[in-house]
Design a protein around this motif. Structure first.
Motif, PDB file in Angstrom:
ATOM      1  N   ILE A  68     -15.771 -30.996 -35.896  1.00  0.00           N
ATOM      2  CA  ILE A  68     -16.693 -30.674 -34.803  1.00  0.00           C
ATOM      3  C   ILE A  68     -16.594 -29.180 -34.514  1.00  0.00           C
ATOM      4  N   ASP A  69     -17.756 -28.547 -34.263  1.00  0.00           N
ATOM      5  CA  ASP A  69     -17.777 -27.143 -33.875  1.00  0.00           C
ATOM      6  C   ASP A  69     -19.044 -26.854 -33.073  1.00  0.00           C
ATOM      7  N   SER A  70     -19.335 -25.602 -32.865  1.00  0.00           N
ATOM      8  CA  SER A  70     -20.543 -25.141 -32.154  1.00  0.00           C
ATOM      9  C   SER A  70     -20.664 -25.762 -30.763  1.00  0.00           C
ATOM     10  N   TYR A  71     -19.592 -25.691 -30.012  1.00  0.00           N
ATOM     11  CA  TYR A  71     -19.588 -26.244 -28.658  1.00  0.00           C
ATOM     12  C   TYR A  71     -20.535 -25.458 -27.746  1.00  0.00           C
ATOM     13  N   THR A  72     -21.188 -26.161 -26.834  1.00  0.00           N
ATOM     14  CA  THR A  72     -22.030 -25.529 -25.817  1.00  0.00           C
ATOM     15  C   THR A  72     -21.552 -25.981 -24.441  1.00  0.00           C
ATOM     16  N   ASP A  73     -21.814 -25.134 -23.448  1.00  0.00           N
ATOM     17  CA  ASP A  73     -21.334 -25.411 -22.087  1.00  0.00           C
ATOM     18  C   ASP A  73     -22.040 -26.605 -21.451  1.00  0.00           C
ATOM     19  N   VAL A  74     -21.345 -27.208 -20.503  1.00  0.00           N
ATOM     20  CA  VAL A  74     -21.915 -28.284 -19.690  1.00  0.00           C
ATOM     21  C   VAL A  74     -23.101 -27.709 -18.915  1.00  0.00           C
ATOM     22  N   LEU A  75     -24.174 -28.484 -18.782  1.00  0.00           N
ATOM     23  CA  LEU A  75     -25.352 -28.049 -18.035  1.00  0.00           C
ATOM     24  C   LEU A  75     -25.132 -28.239 -16.535  1.00  0.00           C
ATOM     25  N   PRO A  76     -25.841 -27.486 -15.706  1.00  0.00           N
ATOM     26  CA  PRO A  76     -25.717 -27.701 -14.260  1.00  0.00           C
ATOM     27  C   PRO A  76     -26.382 -29.030 -13.860  1.00  0.00           C
ATOM     28  N   HIS A  77     -25.917 -29.593 -12.762  1.00  0.00           N
ATOM     29  CA  HIS A  77     -26.546 -30.803 -12.238  1.00  0.00           C
ATOM     30  C   HIS A  77     -27.966 -30.478 -11.764  1.00  0.00           C
ATOM     31  N   ASP A  78     -28.837 -31.461 -11.822  1.00  0.00           N
ATOM     32  CA  ASP A  78     -30.220 -31.329 -11.358  1.00  0.00           C
ATOM     33  C   ASP A  78     -30.345 -32.179 -10.090  1.00  0.00           C
ATOM     34  N   TYR A  79     -29.995 -31.573  -8.948  1.00  0.00           N
ATOM     35  CA  TYR A  79     -29.917 -32.324  -7.700  1.00  0.00           C
ATOM     36  C   TYR A  79     -31.280 -32.478  -7.028  1.00  0.00           C
ATOM     37  N   GLU A  80     -31.471 -33.648  -6.441  1.00  0.00           N
ATOM     38  CA  GLU A  80     -32.626 -33.934  -5.596  1.00  0.00           C
ATOM     39  C   GLU A  80     -32.084 -34.338  -4.230  1.00  0.00           C
ATOM     40  N   GLY A  81     -32.634 -33.734  -3.171  1.00  0.00           N
ATOM     41  CA  GLY A  81     -32.145 -34.005  -1.823  1.00  0.00           C
ATOM     42  C   GLY A  81     -32.996 -35.033  -1.095  1.00  0.00           C
TER      43      GLY A  81
END
Length: 126
Positions: A50-63
């Protein structure tokens, strides 16, 4: 196989050189709870990496707002559209009671009194 030459069992002559790995790639996209990556699996043996790691995405919050009442503070609940993570924020103060006065006059057998009913909530103060 991929990494060892093919050798004659009788005379130990090299019959074929190793072919090397032949990888197929699977890309796993990042989400708000997991990093993304690329998995490489050899089509000829069980080797993988395994390689080419990418960062965790931000949450998509709904209020969703819960308005204040006379007895409860107001607040907003934020929920992620992708993973259901949630938090509560944006608190607001309770509302003042909106009392309506009702006078019950005295009679010859009963005392009179005044009742205050909150127009917003089902609360009575005598």
């Amino acid at each position: 196989n991929c990494t060892e030459p093919q050798i004659c069992e009788v005379c130990e002559t090299v019959l074929e050189l190793p072919k090397g790995h032949s990888y197929s790639d699977t890309v796993v996209d990042a989400t708000c709870t997991q990093s993304g990556y690329t998995k490489h699996d050899c089509e000829n043996c069980d080797h993988s990496y395994i390689d080419s790691y990418t960062d965790v995405l931000p949450h998509d919050y709904e209020g969703v707002e819960t308005p204040a009442t006379c007895t409860e503070m107001g607040f907003t609940t934020y929920t992620c559209r992708d993973c259901d993570a949630e938090y509560v924020s944006d608190y607001t103060d309770k509302l003042a009671h909106d009392y309506v006065e009702t006078v019950t006059p005295a009679t010859c057998t009963e005392f009179g009194f005044t009742t205050f009913d909150c127009a917003r909530e089902n609360q009575t103060v005598a």
